[in-house]
Design an enzyme around this catalytic site. Structure first.
Site, short mmCIF file in Angstrom:
data_model
loop_
_atom_site.label_atom_id
_atom_site.label_comp_id
_atom_site.label_asym_id
_atom_site.label_seq_id
_atom_site.Cartn_x
_atom_site.Cartn_y
_atom_site.Cartn_z
N ASP A 92 11.97 1.25 -1.65
CA ASP A 92 12.29 0.56 -2.90
C ASP A 92 12.62 1.49 -4.05
OD1 ASP A 92 12.77 -1.97 -3.97
OD2 ASP A 92 10.84 -2.02 -5.01
N PRO A 109 -5.54 4.74 4.77
CA PRO A 109 -6.91 4.31 5.04
C PRO A 109 -6.88 3.08 5.97
CG PRO A 109 -6.62 4.75 2.71
CD PRO A 109 -5.25 4.79 3.32
#
Length: 251
Positions: free
Chosen positions: A117, A54
Site C-alpha cells: 500500500d 508475533p
C-alpha cells in the site's frame, strides 16, 4: 510531420515479467490478511518463505500455512538481521514508519522489496492474477487501483475457454518432446515455426484430447514441416486405411 510506423512510447508503465523465484528465499514481514495474499502468491511460485510476525498477530490463513509447515515463522517483530541471506522482501504491517525503515534497509542491501500500500516504496507491484494450470494472466494498474485490476481480471477470465489451461499443458509436453527430436540449437527457428503452426491450426479441444501416441505421430511430421489434423493422425492408425504421407497424400 509523418506518423511513425513504430509504436509510440507511452511511459509511466511497469516492466511486467514472469519473475522466477523457485527456491529463492522470500521474507514476509507481517501476518495479516495482506501478508496472507503475498504468501499465497510466492508459494505458488515455489519460493521458500519466512514470515516475521508475533504468533498472536497471525490471521487464520497465515496460521494455517505455518501449521502445515508451508512457511517458517519467526515469532517476534522485525529486526535488521532478518535481511541476512534473503532474496526478496515483502512487508504488510500497519506501521508506515517501520515499513519505510525496512525499505531503506532493503535499498542499502540492494534487495528487491514491496511495501504494501505504499507504491513509491515498491520495486515491483503485485497485480491481480488469473491462474489455470500453467496459464497466468496478470492485470496491473501500476499501483493506481488494485480493486479495478481485480474487476478487469475477472472480466478477462470469463472470456477464456474453460480448457485453455489443459491445452497449454499438452503444448508444453509436445514442445519438450520436440526438443528431444530436434535438439540442435540451429533448429530453434524451425522448432518455433512448427510449434506455432500446431497452435494456430489445432483447436483447443484437440490439443486437450491429444495423447502420447498422437504426439509421437505428430512429431513425425516435424522434419517436412507439416501439421496434420488430429483426425488425420488417428485415421492413419485405423485398420484397413491406406497410409498417409507427410504431404497429406495417400500411398
Amino acid at each position: 510531420m509523418a506518423k511513425s510506423r513504430f509504436p509510440e512510447i507511452q511511459g509511466g508503465g511497469s516492466l511486467i515479467l514472469a519473475w522466477q523465484v523457485r527456491g529463492k528465499r522470500v521474507l514476509v514481514v507481517g501476518g495479516g490478511e495482506v501478508a496472507a495474499g503475498r504468501i499465497y502468491n510466492v508459494l505458488n511460485a515455489d519460493a521458500k518463505v519466512t514470515v516475521i510476525s508475533p504468533r498472536e498477530g497471525l490471521n487464520e490463513e497465515v496460521a494455517y500455512r505455518v501449521e502445515q509447515k508451508q512457511v517458517d515463522l519467526v515469532d517476534r517483530k522485525f529486526e535488521p538481521s532478518d535481511l541476512d541471506n534473503v532474496d526478496m522482501v515483502l512487508t504488510a504491517v500497519d506501521d508506515p514508519e517501520a515499513s519505510t525503515q525496512i525499505y531503506k534497509l532493503c535499498k542499502e542491501r540492494k534487495l528487491p522489496a514491496n511495501i504494501a500500500d505504499v507504491p513509491p516504496e515498491c520495486d515491483f507491484y503485485f497485480g491481480s492474477v488469473h491462474r489455470d494450470g500453467p496459464l497466468q494472466i496478470m492485470v496491473s494498474t501500476n499501483g493506481n487501483g488494485p480493486k479495478l485490476a481485480n474487476i478487469v481480471r475477472r472480466q478477462i477470465a470469463t472470456n477464456l475457454p474453460d480448457n485453455i489451461g489443459a491445452a497449454i499443458q499438452k503444448v508444453g509436453t509436445l514442445r519438450r518432446r520436440l526438443r528431444k527430436v530436434a535438439p540442435d540449437p540451429d533448429e530453434g527457428p524451425k522448432r518455433m515455426q512448427w510449434m506455432s503452426k500446431v497452435c494456430e491450426s489445432w483447436p483447443l479441444e484437440d490439443l486437450c484430447d491429444m495423447n502420447d501416441r498422437d504426439m509421437e505421430q505428430l512429431l513425425g511430421f516435424y522434419q517436412p514441416g507439416k501439421v496434420p489434423t488430429l483426425d488425420q493422425l488417428r485415421l492413419h492408425e485405423q485398420p484397413g486405411i491406406v497410409g498417409f504421407d507427410g504431404a497429406f497424400g495417400w500411398w
